[in-house]
Design an enzyme around this catalytic site. Structure first.
Site, PDB file in Angstrom:
ATOM      1  N   LYS A  82      30.715   9.566 -35.644  1.00 17.53           N
ATOM      2  CA  LYS A  82      31.227  11.304 -35.497  1.00 17.53           C
ATOM      3  C   LYS A  82      32.939  11.133 -35.934  1.00 17.53           C
ATOM      4  CE  LYS A  82      30.514  15.674 -32.892  1.00 17.53           C
ATOM      5  NZ  LYS A  82      30.089  15.876 -31.346  1.00 17.53           N
ATOM      6  N   ASP A 182      25.657  22.043 -22.001  1.00 18.91           N
ATOM      7  CA  ASP A 182      24.899  22.184 -23.947  1.00 18.91           C
ATOM      8  C   ASP A 182      23.524  21.312 -23.429  1.00 18.91           C
ATOM      9  OD1 ASP A 182      24.128  23.419 -25.929  1.00 18.91           O
ATOM     10  OD2 ASP A 182      25.221  22.728 -27.123  1.00 18.91           O
TER      11      ASP A 182
END
Length: 484
Positions: A82, A182
């Site tokens: 990422k 989240d």
């Protein structure tokens, strides 16, 4: 100083999640999405290497980062990278850059720390000045968002199993001082087998995590609105019950094919979250029991005090649905992972095993149910396995005479299993099931596949068993009348 980040309504198409491919595979190299020959987005601007990692293809892209599948050539292993987009340009929004730095730092600080089978591992963090990146475990599969559509819903017992595994993973994370903040279907990765069937789940994306032990600035009011509890929307203090709410909302979505609250704009959605009860699950889908609905709605209570107090309580409630057959079971005689994990926790043999080691046993051991009268061992048979009784009972016979009844938590066959030569490995008694029995068994090969730490705990367990057996034999010889 506290940053306040606007919440994500989670009403846009799914964003790429590190550690997994997209729900729909990208087009083949050299073919555009419309089927014409030419360069594709997957091949445009594709770097040959990121650091020491050879880039194989692009997995996805989001507003702030790109995700690549890469090869760690030294370890011959695939990883997901990422890479954050550049945030140092003069035209960049400095406030937005601050958010991005905090999100990157939050995940980077966890590199090497998350060692759980149901959590995506962050293997490395490289603070490149232009484009810092994270190296993560690559998970071949899709996110649970793929199964939130009404035409792709998973069986109810499988949804409960996945929920239990997520609860235990988040319990582990919470013990490290982290609140995810989240939890949503797009951040839960479904592991698929060769046939495309879901076999496991992993929690990912800790960029929004609140670290209760950190002294640095923490970003507040982050998350995805559709799965956020009222106290998190308010920007107040949160604990593990905020994540419990979010996981409850995910389970509701997986069961019903729709989230617990749905509205055309943020203000209307927030009004529902604050003031409305979710629609009952019974009637939305066949097979939903009152018990299943009660567990999920308890997690979705408006006030934290009315939810499950901790992850252990939530996990036990989910597991009980399967054990007590309060959800339809796709395969009646299959021993589910949630049942295995909780049964291990109840057994004295595994008292010193941590959660990670228990999950190893769940996955590596052979779990079987035997009917009454089944011959577990026969006299003269060479021993190659040992069994630990998780449920039920067996009887031991010598020369046709019953000499012992062994129940839950007892190991059988370990003496022949541990014997140093074939002659001693022959069983000296018959062992038959007297009550329907669930056992955990290992062979030398399967035990050898366990981690060194797990094998060490087995060695300690065997020593404790042998000490008890020797003590019992000594008492029999020294005080025969008292034993009788």
């Amino acid at each position: 100083m506290i940053f306040a980040m606007p919440v994500d309504p989670d009403m846009s198409p799914e964003k790429p999640t590190p550690g997994r491919p997209e729900s729909s595979p990208p087009p083949a190299a050299g073919v555009t999405p419309n089927g014409n020959s030419g360069a594709t987005r997957d091949t445009l601007d594709l770097p040959a290497y990121i650091g020491k990692y050879k880039v194989l293809r692009r997995l996805g892209e989001g507003a702030t980062s790109d995700v690549f599948l890469a090869l760690d050539e030294f370890h011959a292993a695939e990883v997901a990278i990422k890479r954050m987009r550049s945030w140092g340009s003069a035209s960049a929004d400095n406030r937005q850059n601050d958010y991005l730095r905090h999100f990157y730092t939050a995940e980077a600080s966890l590199a090497g720390r998350l060692q759980h089978p149901n959590v995506v591992q962050i293997l490395d963090a490289v603070p490149d000045p232009a484009s810092p990146y994270l190296v993560m475990e690559y998970v071949a599969g899709v996110t649970l968002k793929h199964f939130c559509r009404s035409d792709r819903l998973l069986p109810l017992d499988q949804i409960v199993e996945l929920g239990f595994k997520c609860a235990m993973a988040l319990s582990y994370v919470f013990r490290l001082g982290l609140i995810h903040r989240d939890i949503k279907p797009a951040n839960l990765l479904a592991v698929l087998d060769a046939q495309g069937q879901v076999t496991d789940v992993k929690v990912s994306d800790f960029g929004s995590a609140l670290n209760l032990h950190a002294e640095s600035t923490q970003v507040q009011r982050v998350g995805s609105l559709a799965y956020m509890p009222p106290e998190q929307i308010d920007g107040g203090d949160v604990d593990c019950r905020a994540d419990i709410y979010a996981l409850g909302a995910v389970l509701y979505h997986l069961v019903a094919g729709r989230p617990p609250f749905d509205a055309p704009n943020q203000m209307a959605l927030m009004h529902q979250i604050y003031h409305q009860a979710p629609a009952p699950l019974q009637g939305q889908r066949g097979g939903v029991t009152a018990e299943l609905e009660a567990v999920i709605l308890n997690a979705l209570a408006k006030h934290p005090q009315e939810r499950y107090a901790d992850w252990e309580s939530f996990g036990r409630a989910l597991s009980a649905l399967v054990v007590n057959q309060q959800v339809p079971l796709a395969r009646l005689y299959e021993v589910k992972d949630s049942e295995r994990f909780n049964r291990l926790r109840e057994l004295e043999f595994f008292a010193d095993f941590g959660d990670v080691e228990l999950w190893e046993v769940v996955h590596r051991a052979r779990w079987q149910r035997f009917p009454e009268g089944h011959a577990l061992y026969k006299r003269g048979q060479e021993g190659n396995t040992f069994h630990i009784i998780a449920q039920g009972a067996v009887e031991v016979f010598r020369e046709g005479t019953r000499v012992a009844t062994l129940g839950k938590g007892t190991s059988v066959g370990e003496m022949a299993y541990l014997a140093p030569n074939p002659d001693l490995r022959r069983h000296s008694a018959d062992v038959r099931v007297s009550q329907i029995c669930t056992t955990i068994s290992f062979t030398p090969e399967s035990l050898g596949q366990l981690s060194p730490e797990c094998q060490h705990r087995f060695d300690r367990g065997f020593i404790q068993v042998l000490v008890r057996r020797l003590h019992a034999a000594h008492e029999t010889l020294a005080h025969p009348r008292r034993i009788l």
